[in-house]
Design a protein around this motif. Sequence first.
Motif, PDB file in Angstrom:
ATOM      1  N   ASP A 129      42.168  77.507  19.635  1.00  0.00           N
ATOM      2  CA  ASP A 129      42.451  77.295  21.052  1.00  0.00           C
ATOM      3  C   ASP A 129      43.936  77.046  21.254  1.00  0.00           C
ATOM      4  OD1 ASP A 129      42.973  74.555  20.457  1.00  0.00           O
ATOM      5  OD2 ASP A 129      40.873  74.039  20.760  1.00  0.00           O
ATOM      6  N   ILE A 130      44.285  76.568  22.443  1.00  0.00           N
ATOM      7  CA  ILE A 130      45.690  76.436  22.848  1.00  0.00           C
ATOM      8  C   ILE A 130      46.258  75.046  22.592  1.00  0.00           C
ATOM      9  CG2 ILE A 130      45.634  78.280  24.561  1.00  0.00           C
ATOM     10  CD1 ILE A 130      45.102  76.087  26.692  1.00  0.00           C
ATOM     11  N   THR A 131      45.630  74.257  21.737  1.00  0.00           N
ATOM     12  CA  THR A 131      46.119  72.910  21.466  1.00  0.00           C
ATOM     13  C   THR A 131      47.570  72.936  20.999  1.00  0.00           C
ATOM     14  OG1 THR A 131      43.907  72.123  20.859  1.00  0.00           O
ATOM     15  CG2 THR A 131      45.774  70.811  20.113  1.00  0.00           C
ATOM     16  N   ALA A 169      48.956  66.459  22.135  1.00  0.00           N
ATOM     17  CA  ALA A 169      49.300  65.564  21.032  1.00  0.00           C
ATOM     18  C   ALA A 169      49.220  64.100  21.436  1.00  0.00           C
ATOM     19  CB  ALA A 169      50.696  65.893  20.508  1.00  0.00           C
ATOM     20  N   SER A 170      49.401  63.820  22.726  1.00  0.00           N
ATOM     21  CA  SER A 170      49.307  62.447  23.217  1.00  0.00           C
ATOM     22  C   SER A 170      47.907  62.121  23.709  1.00  0.00           C
ATOM     23  CB  SER A 170      50.313  62.225  24.346  1.00  0.00           C
ATOM     24  OG  SER A 170      49.963  62.990  25.491  1.00  0.00           O
ATOM     25  N   GLY A 171      47.000  63.098  23.637  1.00  0.00           N
ATOM     26  CA  GLY A 171      45.627  62.884  24.085  1.00  0.00           C
ATOM     27  C   GLY A 171      45.362  63.309  25.510  1.00  0.00           C
ATOM     28  N   SER A 172      46.398  63.727  26.235  1.00  0.00           N
ATOM     29  CA  SER A 172      46.222  64.116  27.634  1.00  0.00           C
ATOM     30  C   SER A 172      45.292  65.318  27.748  1.00  0.00           C
ATOM     31  CB  SER A 172      47.575  64.457  28.258  1.00  0.00           C
ATOM     32  OG  SER A 172      47.413  65.031  29.541  1.00  0.00           O
ATOM     33  N   ALA A 173      44.511  65.354  28.822  1.00  0.00           N
ATOM     34  CA  ALA A 173      43.660  66.520  29.084  1.00  0.00           C
ATOM     35  C   ALA A 173      44.482  67.726  29.521  1.00  0.00           C
ATOM     36  CB  ALA A 173      42.628  66.185  30.156  1.00  0.00           C
ATOM     37  N   CYS A 174      45.740  67.507  29.913  1.00  0.00           N
ATOM     38  CA  CYS A 174      46.638  68.606  30.313  1.00  0.00           C
ATOM     39  C   CYS A 174      45.987  69.504  31.361  1.00  0.00           C
ATOM     40  CB  CYS A 174      47.049  69.440  29.095  1.00  0.00           C
ATOM     41  SG  CYS A 174      47.885  68.505  27.803  1.00  0.00           S
ATOM     42  N   LYS A 175      45.361  68.874  32.344  1.00  0.00           N
ATOM     43  CA  LYS A 175      44.587  69.617  33.337  1.00  0.00           C
ATOM     44  C   LYS A 175      45.386  70.707  34.018  1.00  0.00           C
ATOM     45  CE  LYS A 175      44.151  68.499  37.560  1.00  0.00           C
ATOM     46  NZ  LYS A 175      44.549  68.881  38.942  1.00  0.00           N
ATOM     47  N   ARG A 176      46.591  70.370  34.465  1.00  0.00           N
ATOM     48  CA  ARG A 176      47.351  71.333  35.261  1.00  0.00           C
ATOM     49  C   ARG A 176      47.874  72.492  34.403  1.00  0.00           C
ATOM     50  NH1 ARG A 176      51.509  67.959  36.515  1.00  0.00           N
ATOM     51  NH2 ARG A 176      50.529  66.458  35.110  1.00  0.00           N
ATOM     52  N   PRO A 201      41.517  85.007  26.256  1.00  0.00           N
ATOM     53  CA  PRO A 201      40.674  84.092  27.040  1.00  0.00           C
ATOM     54  C   PRO A 201      39.784  83.215  26.166  1.00  0.00           C
ATOM     55  CG  PRO A 201      40.661  86.277  28.027  1.00  0.00           C
ATOM     56  CD  PRO A 201      41.370  86.414  26.713  1.00  0.00           C
ATOM     57  N   THR A 202      39.472  83.688  24.949  1.00  0.00           N
ATOM     58  CA  THR A 202      38.630  82.884  24.050  1.00  0.00           C
ATOM     59  C   THR A 202      39.310  81.589  23.644  1.00  0.00           C
ATOM     60  OG1 THR A 202      39.491  83.950  22.043  1.00  0.00           O
ATOM     61  CG2 THR A 202      37.595  84.974  23.108  1.00  0.00           C
ATOM     62  N   GLN A 203      40.649  81.527  23.756  1.00  0.00           N
ATOM     63  CA  GLN A 203      41.414  80.359  23.307  1.00  0.00           C
ATOM     64  C   GLN A 203      41.656  79.335  24.409  1.00  0.00           C
ATOM     65  OE1 GLN A 203      44.697  82.901  21.658  1.00  0.00           O
ATOM     66  NE2 GLN A 203      44.429  81.604  19.848  1.00  0.00           N
ATOM     67  N   LEU A 204      41.294  79.669  25.626  1.00  0.00           N
ATOM     68  CA  LEU A 204      41.548  78.748  26.735  1.00  0.00           C
ATOM     69  C   LEU A 204      40.693  77.493  26.617  1.00  0.00           C
ATOM     70  CD1 LEU A 204      41.721  81.277  29.715  1.00  0.00           C
ATOM     71  CD2 LEU A 204      43.634  80.158  28.549  1.00  0.00           C
ATOM     72  N   VAL A 205      41.212  76.414  27.186  1.00  0.00           N
ATOM     73  CA  VAL A 205      40.503  75.133  27.255  1.00  0.00           C
ATOM     74  C   VAL A 205      40.344  74.780  28.728  1.00  0.00           C
ATOM     75  CG1 VAL A 205      40.635  72.653  26.743  1.00  0.00           C
ATOM     76  CG2 VAL A 205      41.340  74.336  25.022  1.00  0.00           C
ATOM     77  N   ILE A 206      39.180  74.276  29.088  1.00  0.00           N
ATOM     78  CA  ILE A 206      38.889  74.019  30.495  1.00  0.00           C
ATOM     79  C   ILE A 206      39.795  72.927  31.063  1.00  0.00           C
ATOM     80  CG2 ILE A 206      37.097  72.273  30.093  1.00  0.00           C
ATOM     81  CD1 ILE A 206      35.526  73.653  32.429  1.00  0.00           C
ATOM     82  N   CYS A 233      38.055  69.711  25.139  1.00  0.00           N
ATOM     83  CA  CYS A 233      37.622  70.579  24.039  1.00  0.00           C
ATOM     84  C   CYS A 233      36.108  70.531  23.862  1.00  0.00           C
ATOM     85  CB  CYS A 233      38.327  70.173  22.748  1.00  0.00           C
ATOM     86  SG  CYS A 233      40.101  70.538  22.748  1.00  0.00           S
ATOM     87  N   GLU A 234      35.513  69.370  24.078  1.00  0.00           N
ATOM     88  CA  GLU A 234      34.063  69.239  23.949  1.00  0.00           C
ATOM     89  C   GLU A 234      33.344  70.068  25.004  1.00  0.00           C
ATOM     90  OE1 GLU A 234      32.284  65.396  22.540  1.00  0.00           O
ATOM     91  OE2 GLU A 234      31.463  65.375  24.571  1.00  0.00           O
ATOM     92  N   ILE A 235      33.806  69.998  26.242  1.00  0.00           N
ATOM     93  CA  ILE A 235      33.210  70.799  27.313  1.00  0.00           C
ATOM     94  C   ILE A 235      33.410  72.281  27.028  1.00  0.00           C
ATOM     95  CG2 ILE A 235      33.346  71.391  29.763  1.00  0.00           C
ATOM     96  CD1 ILE A 235      34.170  68.471  30.286  1.00  0.00           C
ATOM     97  N   THR A 236      34.602  72.642  26.572  1.00  0.00           N
ATOM     98  CA  THR A 236      34.893  74.047  26.274  1.00  0.00           C
ATOM     99  C   THR A 236      33.981  74.576  25.179  1.00  0.00           C
ATOM    100  OG1 THR A 236      37.212  73.730  26.924  1.00  0.00           O
ATOM    101  CG2 THR A 236      36.696  75.682  25.617  1.00  0.00           C
TER     102      THR A 236
END
Length: 285
Positions: A129-131, A169-176, A201-206, A233-236
């Motif tokens: 994924d995009i982590t 890396a800081s644990g943020s959901a990085c929503k935006r 698209p397979t690498q995207l995270v919600i 990542c769990e939801i994804t």
Amino acid sequence: MELKTILEALYQNRSQAHLANDPLSFCHRFQAPEDQEVAGLIASSFAYGNVKIIKKNLTVIFDAMGPSPRRFVERFDPVDGVRLFAGFKHRFNDGRDLSALLLACRIMVEEAGSVEKWLLRFHDPANEDITGTLSGFSEAVKALDLAPVFGPGGVPKDAYFPFFFPSPASGSACKRLCMYLRWMVRPADGIDLGIWKGISPTQLVIPVDAHIQRICRFLGFTGRKQGDWRMACEITRALRELDPQDPVKYDFSICHLGISEGCDGKDRLKCAACPIGDFCSAGTE
């Protein structure tokens, strides 16, 4: 009926009225991909808080930028920008933060030719994924020389520019940022744009906002209570079981159950009429 069938129906019934109620609508103002990617970075950066206020403030920004966000960024002078946006305020971000964002965007375009190509410096197509992509991208943006906006001392402690670029890396959901990548990467379907080809698209995270966090807990996609990167990542992973090639395709539909349809998990009448009601545990927590 299976949950996947219900979600597919929601996906197929996505509404232009929902799009009009979404920051992504600002990207659809423009036809050229180079304008859309710049518009997307700006619109997603300010996509927090009340939807009406988001739309109001984005209208101010894009009205000032004119018919081509890409051309505006290419010609952007940070001194003039600070003056132009002196009265701008979106919650805790101000005109100085906006000017720094526009300068950062100009630097990306100058150095790589596009925001996508600049971001791809940090992307590994072999990763799940995009982590790593977002971690590298965010740290690199925050390391740019933004002295023309903030002065020689760098980004001051009272500036909220770094808020635009959180990191897994800081644990943020990085929503935006996840939302921005969804807009750019997912196949063009009348909602998302599909203009970036360097990320699968397979690498995207919600993108996890309050609506996704709440509704996906109700659906059993996550057992976590904190809206962080681990939850995203769990939801994804749960969504990947439904569509391995396009796991975040249902994000817009699920999210707008909250944004546009008013789902809060408390209104019994709305729950009774909700298309995912048979699979939802709302009211049992």
